[in-house]
Write a protein that holds these residues in place. Structure first.
Motif, PDB file in Angstrom:
ATOM      1  N   UNK A 171       7.006   2.543  -0.789  1.00 31.15           N
ATOM      2  CA  UNK A 171       5.958   3.442  -1.004  1.00 31.15           C
ATOM      3  C   UNK A 171       4.891   3.447   0.446  1.00 31.15           C
ATOM      4  N   UNK A 172       5.267   2.288   1.072  1.00 32.28           N
ATOM      5  CA  UNK A 172       4.012   2.175   2.149  1.00 32.28           C
ATOM      6  C   UNK A 172       5.013   2.367   3.384  1.00 32.28           C
ATOM      7  N   UNK A 214       2.476   6.218  -6.426  1.00 33.38           N
ATOM      8  CA  UNK A 214       1.178   6.762  -6.006  1.00 33.38           C
ATOM      9  C   UNK A 214       0.424   7.069  -7.408  1.00 33.38           C
ATOM     10  N   UNK A 219       0.325   1.971  -5.121  1.00 35.37           N
ATOM     11  CA  UNK A 219      -0.215   1.796  -3.849  1.00 35.37           C
ATOM     12  C   UNK A 219      -1.538   2.289  -3.570  1.00 35.37           C
TER      13      UNK A 219
END
Lengths: 219, 219
Positions: A171-172, A214, A219
DNA sequence: TTGTTTCTAACGGTTTTCAGGGATATAAAA
DNA sequence: TTTTATATCCCTGAAAACCGTTAGAAACAA
């Protein structure tokens, strides 16, 4: 008069304070505590004094689903009203299955909380309007796919620590090779974790993983 | 005594009601209106009566950034305090650049809103604690990359309608071919849009796009 | 002890993304 | 009128994701 004792759990202090302020004008409701994360809710359970738990689903680390699941294992008696930013039908089904008594979308009005608390305290279920609509509109489909629904249980099955790490890095916007380097494991292993994540969370691809991350505050 | 007139804009009614309740105990503050989406805030501007606008950044369709940008064009005089779930440094820099006077993370306490309103009304800037920390920790890096910062302006440049459509579908886990079918355009065109989106939003890949979409309430 | 979960790793093959161009048409704005 | 923004389409090659499957080691629970 006996007041209904309420505990609020949400990772946004401002929302806790807001709900607190809304409820403070109600004579038969008393906010007895609040938590900013899932871990604290679990700890708070030891000193077990509230009748109703208002629980945000989207919290970092330990989310609302996990909190509810943990409570079931240890025989939770309090009634829970789930709060959520996203009125996702899968989510609603899931939290109802694991024992929540009410479901409030955050887009509903403050007075609905009061209604929800009174209704649930009285032993009935409560859903905010937008959710009632969603439930009705998908009801017909439900009947024809009961088996599928029961399999859906694995949708929110908890991730292993390693999977969570991998998910966070995905997710990053790290790619497989970069994640491997970061975690000192082979690119192949990362691919296995990614594959398992996609299966576990029943999403199509890394985009689905990112969105899960998210919405679950990873994150 | 003259009261500070406040307008609240957030897509979660429950948060509006909460803030309203928190502010109602303040003698020098009066909530004169609220909006559930960006469009309404823009309409409300015509009847221009509040001193302070409390504006959530993460709203569907027209988000807080776009609202602020529109206001600047037409000569907005009111002072704005931005509310956000995500204390992203890029976001903070962006909203400050386009004229916001305060920035509150949703995880801060309700009393901070009161502080923020009084501070901003008094002509000063206000940041909640977690944001001050972030700003300080990145300050040293800022100095050495001033040029880059000024280019960052395009980070939130508004997307074209078509790009927004494509972005939404990407975030719904469709792949390029499927999006092409859905929109009745060629796979190549979708790839061009995707490429432009990645450039415009300064992200690495589709995962970045998906996260942007969720955080901006596009999905 | 046996079975389960977790973490690790590998392989072969297919599909998709991504970066990098280039190109055309239309409509609005300067 | 020229420029700019938008939307459309095409191509190539490398990299990455995706799919199915297998499998060993360690930790842990029944």
């Amino acid at each position: 008069m006996k007041k209904i004792k309420v505990h609020i759990a949400d990772d946004h202090q401002i929302l806790i304070d807001g709900i607190y302020a809304v409820l403070s004008s109600e004579e038969n409701i008393e906010v007895v505590g609040s938590s900013l994360n899932g871990e604290d809710v679990l700890k708070w359970f030891a000193s077990n004094e509230a009748d109703i738990l208002i629980l945000d689903i989207n919290m970092p680390n330990v989310d609302g689903i996990e909190v509810l699941q943990s409570f079931i294992k240890i025989g939770f008696q309090q009634k829970t009203i789930v709060l959520s930013s996203y009125d996702d039908i899968k989510l609603i089904k899931e939290v109802l299955k694991i024992g929540a008594k009410g479901f409030l979308a955050k887009k509903c009005a403050g007075e609905n909380i009061v209604e929800a608390i009174n209704t649930v305290y009285g032993g009935k279920q409560y859903f905010s309007e937008s959710i009632q609509d969603k439930l009705l509109s998908t009801f017909s489909k439900e009947v024809s796919s009961m088996e599928q629904t029961s399999q859906d249980g694995s949708f929110f099955s908890s991730l292993t620590p390693r999977e969570t790490e991998v998910l966070r890095l995905i997710a990053q916007q790290f790619n497989t090779k970069e994640i491997g380097t970061e975690l000192h494991i082979s690119k192949n292993t990362v691919e296995t974790h990614r594959k398992n994540l996609i299966n576990k969370l029943k999403v199509k691809n890394v985009v689905g993983l990112a969105i899960y991350a998210v919405k679950n505050n990873i994150v």
